[in-house]
Design a protein around this motif. Structure first.
Motif, PDB file in Angstrom:
ATOM      1  N   THR A  20       0.981  -1.538  -0.395  1.00  0.00           N
ATOM      2  CA  THR A  20       0.068  -0.353  -0.177  1.00  0.00           C
ATOM      3  C   THR A  20       0.750   0.989  -0.072  1.00  0.00           C
ATOM      4  OG1 THR A  20      -2.038   1.470   0.669  1.00  0.00           O
ATOM      5  CG2 THR A  20      -0.303  -0.250   2.770  1.00  0.00           C
ATOM      6  N   LEU A  21       0.522   2.130  -0.677  1.00  0.00           N
ATOM      7  CA  LEU A  21       1.219   3.188  -1.725  1.00  0.00           C
ATOM      8  C   LEU A  21       0.692   4.586  -1.340  1.00  0.00           C
ATOM      9  CD1 LEU A  21       4.509   1.734  -3.074  1.00  0.00           C
ATOM     10  CD2 LEU A  21       4.607   2.301  -1.282  1.00  0.00           C
ATOM     11  N   GLU A  22      -0.333   4.410  -0.031  1.00  0.00           N
ATOM     12  CA  GLU A  22      -1.363   6.136  -1.128  1.00  0.00           C
ATOM     13  C   GLU A  22      -0.777   6.760   0.196  1.00  0.00           C
ATOM     14  OE1 GLU A  22      -3.018   6.330  -3.496  1.00  0.00           O
ATOM     15  OE2 GLU A  22      -2.447   3.841  -3.987  1.00  0.00           O
ATOM     16  N   GLY A  23      -0.600   8.487  -0.229  1.00  0.00           N
ATOM     17  CA  GLY A  23      -0.361   9.130   1.205  1.00  0.00           C
ATOM     18  C   GLY A  23      -1.508   9.073   1.663  1.00  0.00           C
ATOM     19  N   ALA A  24      -2.839   8.522   1.407  1.00  0.00           N
ATOM     20  CA  ALA A  24      -3.924   8.259   3.001  1.00  0.00           C
ATOM     21  C   ALA A  24      -3.890   7.183   3.843  1.00  0.00           C
ATOM     22  CB  ALA A  24      -5.204   8.482   1.827  1.00  0.00           C
ATOM     23  N   ASP A  25      -2.813   6.521   3.721  1.00  0.00           N
ATOM     24  CA  ASP A  25      -2.439   5.406   4.473  1.00  0.00           C
ATOM     25  C   ASP A  25      -2.898   5.886   6.237  1.00  0.00           C
ATOM     26  OD1 ASP A  25      -2.460   3.669   1.734  1.00  0.00           O
ATOM     27  OD2 ASP A  25      -0.261   3.730   2.063  1.00  0.00           O
ATOM     28  N   THR A  26      -2.961   4.827   6.267  1.00  0.00           N
ATOM     29  CA  THR A  26      -3.012   5.218   7.684  1.00  0.00           C
ATOM     30  C   THR A  26      -2.391   3.658   8.329  1.00  0.00           C
ATOM     31  OG1 THR A  26      -4.914   4.220   8.372  1.00  0.00           O
ATOM     32  CG2 THR A  26      -5.271   6.598   7.703  1.00  0.00           C
ATOM     33  N   ASP A  27      -2.272   4.265   9.838  1.00  0.00           N
ATOM     34  CA  ASP A  27      -1.566   2.908  11.175  1.00  0.00           C
ATOM     35  C   ASP A  27      -2.683   1.892  10.488  1.00  0.00           C
ATOM     36  OD1 ASP A  27       0.151   5.263  11.434  1.00  0.00           O
ATOM     37  OD2 ASP A  27       0.043   5.357  13.375  1.00  0.00           O
ATOM     38  N   GLY A  28      -4.064   2.051  10.666  1.00  0.00           N
ATOM     39  CA  GLY A  28      -5.308   1.061  10.423  1.00  0.00           C
ATOM     40  C   GLY A  28      -4.642   0.415   9.086  1.00  0.00           C
ATOM     41  N   LYS A  29      -4.662   1.140   8.441  1.00  0.00           N
ATOM     42  CA  LYS A  29      -4.220   0.556   7.296  1.00  0.00           C
ATOM     43  C   LYS A  29      -3.742  -0.902   6.819  1.00  0.00           C
ATOM     44  CE  LYS A  29      -4.791   0.809   1.914  1.00  0.00           C
ATOM     45  NZ  LYS A  29      -4.941   2.227   0.787  1.00  0.00           N
ATOM     46  N   VAL A  30      -2.773  -0.046   7.479  1.00  0.00           N
ATOM     47  CA  VAL A  30      -1.243  -0.954   7.426  1.00  0.00           C
ATOM     48  C   VAL A  30      -1.465  -2.287   8.741  1.00  0.00           C
ATOM     49  CG1 VAL A  30       0.897  -1.069   7.905  1.00  0.00           C
ATOM     50  CG2 VAL A  30       0.753   1.222   6.682  1.00  0.00           C
ATOM     51  N   MET A  31      -2.214  -1.515   9.151  1.00  0.00           N
ATOM     52  CA  MET A  31      -1.708  -2.890   9.934  1.00  0.00           C
ATOM     53  C   MET A  31      -2.708  -4.359   9.891  1.00  0.00           C
ATOM     54  SD  MET A  31      -2.218  -1.697  14.598  1.00  0.00           S
ATOM     55  CE  MET A  31      -2.868   0.064  14.208  1.00  0.00           C
ATOM     56  N   SER A  32      -4.515  -3.476   9.208  1.00  0.00           N
ATOM     57  CA  SER A  32      -5.266  -4.716   8.251  1.00  0.00           C
ATOM     58  C   SER A  32      -4.457  -5.604   7.366  1.00  0.00           C
ATOM     59  CB  SER A  32      -6.476  -4.312   8.765  1.00  0.00           C
ATOM     60  OG  SER A  32      -6.866  -4.659   6.943  1.00  0.00           O
TER      61      SER A  32
END
Lengths: 478, 334
Positions: B84-96
């Motif tokens: 995932t390489l988006e400016g909008a990435d969040t910690d939550g997204k990375v964890m999931s």
């Protein structure tokens, strides 16, 4: 990790094989009057596929008479735009029934389904489409204001591309207004007979296309028949010469597309990985049963070892086996006779000092098979450098100077095809000028298109098939 | 008389080909000067566009069925760099994403973990934390990804930052401006500098083939990356179209095969961008199998940079087992 592809056989139930087939004369299938019959065999399994009629003299006469009648009464007088409609219809029906034709071609010939599906049958349709477009434009083809057809064409075709060769012969002949008597090869008659069904389905008037199956005797009857105006033959140089002798002194027109010993010339600045593919495609495509095969690799000595090493590595990835498997690259040799010839010629090469390397692939127990083979240390005088092997056997020669490449390539009685591999465009053009061959490919090999003329010089024959030039063979241009 | 009409373009130097591409050749010599490097790269055998595309097209008709397909789906999952390489990435997204990477299909325990999770450097710590105790690697894109337009010090700092946060793998981009203008030495220097900073970390060099224009350039860039010490050469950032294509992958596979032949060092290939279907993944695996062979059929030899591909692989996997398709919503979506 090792990854073995699971079998991926093409379903064959799409083809309905009849136990026996008659002759297609005057729009109908009929039993032979005075002919016999022969069996056609699946070369990959040695199983008999069907019994097929072998036309006798009276049968050939019936076919020629029907063709003459159709020429005089229906097809000859018909305007070109009407003939075009029938040809377009055949082309579309070939596309509709493409899978059926491909499977049958593979069963009867032994070639991989990948090739019959992706090469043979699409090219058959393309050929009919292409010449359908010419039928109403003959006066613009450059052969005078109103070029006339020749009449009845007798057409004899080989077993290596059974349906494709039928299309190469029929499409231009019909577009130009001729009627045809076609004799398919003895070992591969089935797709031509399926084409006969398609011709019925397309409502082509009776007698316009007649298909007489049989062996060499049937072919001879056709060649000698007085009612034939034109003979078109594709096959061996030996038979071609006999035909030429037979029609000498008659008013019959003749075109011959005969054997070859194509030179595939690789310069040291070639795009090497694509050249390897081109060499493979040149000689192992269709088990090497290709008249324009690049059967002589003529490679510049500075890269010869590297090329041969890479070629060997590549050949080990070729998959030999069940031709109906969608992942098969190398199918069966078409007949035991041809297998004997390949075996004998290869052995002669070794006796004369060549070194043999064959891909270590397992050969099936039944059927006729020959592994992809490279002969190195071949010299110009060896039989394997001079005679057409017509099998998956590559003879490797090397050269140092460009002039040496040209003289080696041209030092053959044949003159059908050649390939040149180099990154330098000007060198391709220069070589094309020097090479004595009808077809020269630059940085590719064995590519065909209906709009591109194909044919040989010298012992590879005369006349062109395909393109505008292909019409000339079926028009009275004198 | 014939040879005299041949005028070789200056610096083509193809006569060096056999000398430099034989096993054991001293490749350090070609890096001795800008001139030597240029001569070597432009002397590599050319790539014919038509032939390359034909070959890639022919291989994509291979029919992969039953057991062979299941094997390939398993292998493809193990080769995924879940990205995932988006400016909008969040910690939550990375964890999931990390949870998905560890266990792609909770309903089917036979599905293995993916190779890596690929994120921007600022999210490496989150990913590292979420993946603790698993085999899944954390990859970070660095060196001013995706354009590579920053000074050398900034790029190296970017790499250090990612490594300090715990990245196991670094996906760097090459300086395409320098490459396309022929400053090969500058590109090589930068790759070597990053290599040095990386130490033991796994280095993937992104060529961004969509900007390189020709297959010849793809081949040269791949060689540059390998000379610079890359562990992997990677097609694309995923931010430029076209991204990975079969012919480009074929050219890169041929390059790593040749490099292995000369040096004995095995460099991997990563295709990234636009690979969404299991069918596409299988085509790449066929390409690997028939170009470089089974030694590369392993996550250490080939990777897919992808996100939505994983779910299609899982869907096909389930289909192979149940003989019917399940719904897209039967799998978690990131």
């Amino acid at each position: 990790m090792h990854w073995e592809y699971a079998p991926a056989p093409q379903a064959q139930d799409i083809v309905e094989l009849r136990p026996s087939y008659g002759l297609f004369i005057d729009g109908e299938f009929s039993d032979p009057d005075d002919g016999t019959s022969l069996e056609t065999v699946n070369p990959a399994t040695e199983q008999v596929l069907a019994r097929v009629a072998a036309a006798g003299p009276r049968d050939v006469d019936r076919a020629v008479t029907a063709a003459r009648r159709a020429y005089q009464q229906t097809w000859g007088p018909m305007p070109g735009r009407e003939r075009a409609k029938y040809l377009f219809r055949i082309a579309r029906l070939v596309q509709e029934r493409a899978r059926e034709l491909a499977v049958l071609e593979t069963l009867d010939n032994g070639k991989p389904i990948r090739e019959s599906r992706d090469m043979d049958i699409p090219l058959v349709a393309a050929h009919f489409f292409y010449y359908a477009g010419w039928a109403d434009k003959l006066e613009y083809a450059g052969f005078g204001p109103s070029p006339r057809p020749l009449g009845v064409a007798g057409q004899i075709i080989p077993w290596n591309f059974p349906l494709l060769m039928a299309a190469w012969k029929l499409a231009p002949a019909l577009a130009a207004g001729n009627t045809c008597v076609l004799k398919p090869a003895e070992t591969t008659p089935l797709t031509a007979l399926l084409l006969a069904e398609i011709i019925q389905q397309a409502d082509v008037p009776p007698g316009v296309v007649n298909i007489v199956t049989g062996d060499g005797l049937t072919g001879e009857e056709l060649v000698l028949h007085d009612g034939v105006d034109k003979i078109a033959f594709t096959g061996s140089t030996e038979v071609g010469k006999r035909i030429q002798r037979a029609v000498a002194g008659t008013s019959k027109h003749l075109t011959l597309e005969l054997g070859g010993k194509g030179a595939n010339i690789v310069f040291e600045d070639a795009p090497i990985d694509q050249a390897i593919e081109g060499i493979v495609n040149g000689i192992y495509f269709n088990q090497g049963h290709v008249c324009c095969a690049g059967s002589r690799l003529i490679v510049q000595e500075s890269i010869a070892d590297a090329v041969i090493d890479r070629l060997k590595r590549r050949l080990q990835t070729l998959r030999l086996g069940d031709p109906l498997d969608k992942n098969t690259d190398i199918g069966a040799i078409n007949s035991p006779g041809q297998l004997d010839k390949i075996t004998e010629l290869t052995a002669s090469g070794i006796r004369e000092g060549a070194e043999r390397w064959s891909s270590p692939c397992a050969l099936p127990d039944r059927g006729y098979w020959f592994p992809p083979t490279i002969l190195t240390r071949v010299s110009q005088s060896h039989r394997v450098a001079r005679e057409e092997i017509f099998g998956p056997v590559l003879s490797v020669l090397t050269f140092r100077t460009t002039q040496e490449a040209v003289s080696k390539a041209n030092n053959t009685p044949y003159g059908l095809s050649a390939g040149v591999w180099t990154e330098k465009g000007s060198r391709i053009l220069w070589m094309a000028d020097q090479l004595r061959a009808g077809v020269i490919w630059g940085n590719t090999y064995n590519r065909f298109d209906p709009s591109s003329p194909f044919g040989g010089i010298r012992e590879s024959g005369f006349g062109r098939e395909g393109g505008r030039h292909g019409l000339e063979a079926y028009l009275d241009v004198r | 008389m014939v040879t005299s009409t041949r005028v070789e373009p200056a610096g083509s130097g193809y006569a060096q080909w056999p000398a430099m591409l034989v096993p054991g050749a001293q490749l350090s010599e070609v890096m001795a000067s800008e001139a030597m490097l240029r001569r070597f790269l432009s002397g590599l055998p050319g790539v014919d566009q038509v032939g390359t595309e034909l070959r890639a097209g022919a291989l994509s008709t291979r029919s992969i069925k039953s057991d062979a397909k299941l094997w390939a789906l398993d292998m493809a999952v193990r080769m995924v760099d879940l990205t995932t390489l988006e400016g909008a990435d969040t910690d939550g997204k990375v964890m999931s994403l990390c949870a998905k990477a560890r266990r792609p299909d909770p309903a089917n325990p036979s599905v293995p973990a993916v190779a890596a999770v690929c994120v921007y450097p600022d999210l490496v710590a989150v990913a590292k934390d979420s993946l603790a105790g698993s085999t899944v690697q954390v990859a970070a894109v660095a060196t001013a990804f995706p354009s590579g337009r920053a000074g050398r010090q900034v790029k190296l700092a970017d790499v250090r930052w990612a490594l300090e946060a715990g990245a196991d793998e670094i996906d760097m981009v090459i300086d395409r401006g320098a490459f396309l203008s022929g400053r090969y030495n500058m590109v090589l220097d930068e790759i070597r500098a990053v290599r040095e900073v990386c130490g033991a970390a796994h280095l993937k060099v992104i060529l961004e083939t969509g900007e390189l224009e020709t297959y010849d350039n793809v081949k040269r860039a791949a060689w540059l990356a390998m000379l610079g010490g890359a562990d992997f050469v990677k097609t694309s950032t995923g931010k430029v179209s076209p991204a990975a294509t079969l012919p480009v992958a074929l050219v890169m596979l041929e390059a790593v095969r040749d490099f292995h032949e000369v040096t004995g060092r095995r460099v991997g290939v990563k295709v990234a961008g636009g690979i969404r279907k299991a069918k596409d993944a299988l085509r790449y695996l066929v390409l690997v199998n028939e170009t470089v062979g089974e030694a590369w059929l392993d996550p250490s030899g080939f990777r897919f940079g992808a996100s939505s591909l994983l779910n299609d692989l899982l869907m096909q996997w389930t289909k192979q087992q149940l003989h019917c398709y399940v719904r897209p919503d039967d799998f978690s979506q990131e």
